[in-house]
Structure formats: C-alpha cells, structure tokens
Scaffold this motif. Structure first.
Motif, PDB file in Angstrom:
ATOM      1  N   LEU A 144     -44.340  67.917 101.837  1.00  0.00           N
ATOM      2  CA  LEU A 144     -44.665  67.117 100.660  1.00  0.00           C
ATOM      3  C   LEU A 144     -44.912  65.661 101.039  1.00  0.00           C
ATOM      4  O   LEU A 144     -45.832  65.020 100.508  1.00  0.00           O
ATOM      5  CB  LEU A 144     -43.550  67.200  99.621  1.00  0.00           C
ATOM      6  N   CYS A 145     -44.113  65.139 101.957  1.00  0.00           N
ATOM      7  CA  CYS A 145     -44.311  63.759 102.410  1.00  0.00           C
ATOM      8  C   CYS A 145     -45.667  63.603 103.095  1.00  0.00           C
ATOM      9  O   CYS A 145     -46.367  62.605 102.886  1.00  0.00           O
ATOM     10  CB  CYS A 145     -43.183  63.338 103.351  1.00  0.00           C
ATOM     11  N   ARG A 146     -46.040  64.580 103.915  1.00  0.00           N
ATOM     12  CA  ARG A 146     -47.342  64.529 104.580  1.00  0.00           C
ATOM     13  C   ARG A 146     -48.480  64.594 103.571  1.00  0.00           C
ATOM     14  O   ARG A 146     -49.462  63.846 103.663  1.00  0.00           O
ATOM     15  CB  ARG A 146     -47.465  65.664 105.590  1.00  0.00           C
ATOM     16  N   LYS A 147     -48.351  65.513 102.617  1.00  0.00           N
ATOM     17  CA  LYS A 147     -49.384  65.630 101.588  1.00  0.00           C
ATOM     18  C   LYS A 147     -49.474  64.349 100.769  1.00  0.00           C
ATOM     19  O   LYS A 147     -50.576  63.880 100.442  1.00  0.00           O
ATOM     20  CB  LYS A 147     -49.099  66.814 100.669  1.00  0.00           C
ATOM     21  N   ASN A 148     -48.318  63.779 100.459  1.00  0.00           N
ATOM     22  CA  ASN A 148     -48.299  62.531  99.685  1.00  0.00           C
ATOM     23  C   ASN A 148     -48.987  61.415 100.458  1.00  0.00           C
ATOM     24  O   ASN A 148     -49.777  60.649  99.897  1.00  0.00           O
ATOM     25  CB  ASN A 148     -46.859  62.144  99.350  1.00  0.00           C
ATOM     26  N   ALA A 149     -48.707  61.306 101.739  1.00  0.00           N
ATOM     27  CA  ALA A 149     -49.338  60.274 102.568  1.00  0.00           C
ATOM     28  C   ALA A 149     -50.853  60.482 102.615  1.00  0.00           C
ATOM     29  O   ALA A 149     -51.628  59.511 102.521  1.00  0.00           O
ATOM     30  CB  ALA A 149     -48.745  60.285 103.970  1.00  0.00           C
ATOM     31  N   ALA A 150     -51.281  61.724 102.753  1.00  0.00           N
ATOM     32  CA  ALA A 150     -52.716  62.022 102.792  1.00  0.00           C
ATOM     33  C   ALA A 150     -53.377  61.680 101.462  1.00  0.00           C
ATOM     34  O   ALA A 150     -54.481  61.107 101.421  1.00  0.00           O
ATOM     35  CB  ALA A 150     -52.948  63.485 103.136  1.00  0.00           C
ATOM     36  N   ILE A 151     -52.714  61.995 100.374  1.00  0.00           N
ATOM     37  CA  ILE A 151     -53.262  61.702  99.047  1.00  0.00           C
ATOM     38  C   ILE A 151     -53.326  60.194  98.823  1.00  0.00           C
ATOM     39  O   ILE A 151     -54.302  59.686  98.268  1.00  0.00           O
ATOM     40  CB  ILE A 151     -52.431  62.405  97.949  1.00  0.00           C
ATOM     41  N   GLU A 152     -52.301  59.467  99.246  1.00  0.00           N
ATOM     42  CA  GLU A 152     -52.322  58.013  99.104  1.00  0.00           C
ATOM     43  C   GLU A 152     -53.449  57.396  99.929  1.00  0.00           C
ATOM     44  O   GLU A 152     -54.121  56.462  99.478  1.00  0.00           O
ATOM     45  CB  GLU A 152     -50.974  57.416  99.517  1.00  0.00           C
ATOM     46  N   LYS A 153     -53.664  57.930 101.125  1.00  0.00           N
ATOM     47  CA  LYS A 153     -54.747  57.433 101.973  1.00  0.00           C
ATOM     48  C   LYS A 153     -56.099  57.709 101.306  1.00  0.00           C
ATOM     49  O   LYS A 153     -56.967  56.836 101.260  1.00  0.00           O
ATOM     50  CB  LYS A 153     -54.684  58.104 103.344  1.00  0.00           C
ATOM     51  N   GLU A 154     -56.263  58.906 100.789  1.00  0.00           N
ATOM     52  CA  GLU A 154     -57.508  59.260 100.098  1.00  0.00           C
ATOM     53  C   GLU A 154     -57.704  58.391  98.856  1.00  0.00           C
ATOM     54  O   GLU A 154     -58.809  57.916  98.585  1.00  0.00           O
ATOM     55  CB  GLU A 154     -57.484  60.736  99.696  1.00  0.00           C
TER      56      GLU A 154
END
Length: 96
Positions: A19-29
């Motif tokens: 979830l943390c990885r997905k959150n970081a990817a979504i924030e970057k996007e």
C-alpha cells in the motif's frame, strides 16, 4: 497459535508495504498530472492572449484600410470604449 499470529502479522506488514508503494506511485503520478495541467493552462492562456492580439491586429488592419459602415463604427467605438474602461480600472487599482 503464535505461529499463526506471526503469519498474519507478516501478511499485514506485506500488505502495508504494498500500500505504501502504491501510495507513493499514485502521489508521483498526481504530481506529474498537476504539473502537466499547469503547463496546459499556461499554454491555453498564451494561446488565448495570442489570439486576442491577432484579433486586435486584424481589427486595426480592417478598420485602417476601409471605410466603416455605421454599424461597424459603433462596434469599433464600443470595443475601444471597453478597452478604455479596462485601462481606467487598472489605473485605479494601481493608484490605491
């Protein structure tokens, strides 16, 4: 029993990491999309400004080279008066 609890804790930790990885990817996007949106807004504003300048040049060329009908003259005067009102507003804001 404790082995089962440890396994559940590991699963929860793995899911949390995912979830943390997905959150970081979504924030970057999201950041990239915000930047693209700002660039698009700036481009649209520049295009609108350019279009307005070209319209003014066209009007000047049109009205400078030909005789105007009364309707065209009224429209031209109305446009000039709106520019003058806008300039007066700007001057009033600067005077404050």
């Amino acid at each position: 029993m404790s082995r089962l609890i440890e396994d559940k804790i590991k699963q929860i930790q793995e899911k949390l990491v995912q979830l943390c990885r997905k959150n970081a990817a979504i924030e970057k996007e999201n950041s990239a999309l915000k930047q693209a949106l700002e660039e698009s807004k700036a481009s649209a504003a520049a295009a609108a400004s350019n279009m307005e300048a070209m319209q003014q040049q066209l009007d000047i060329a049109r009205y400078g080279n030909t005789q105007m009908s009364p309707e065209e003259r009224k429209a031209f005067e109305k446009r000039i008066n709106s520019y003058l009102r806008e300039i007066d507003k700007c001057i009033a804001l600067l005077s404050v």
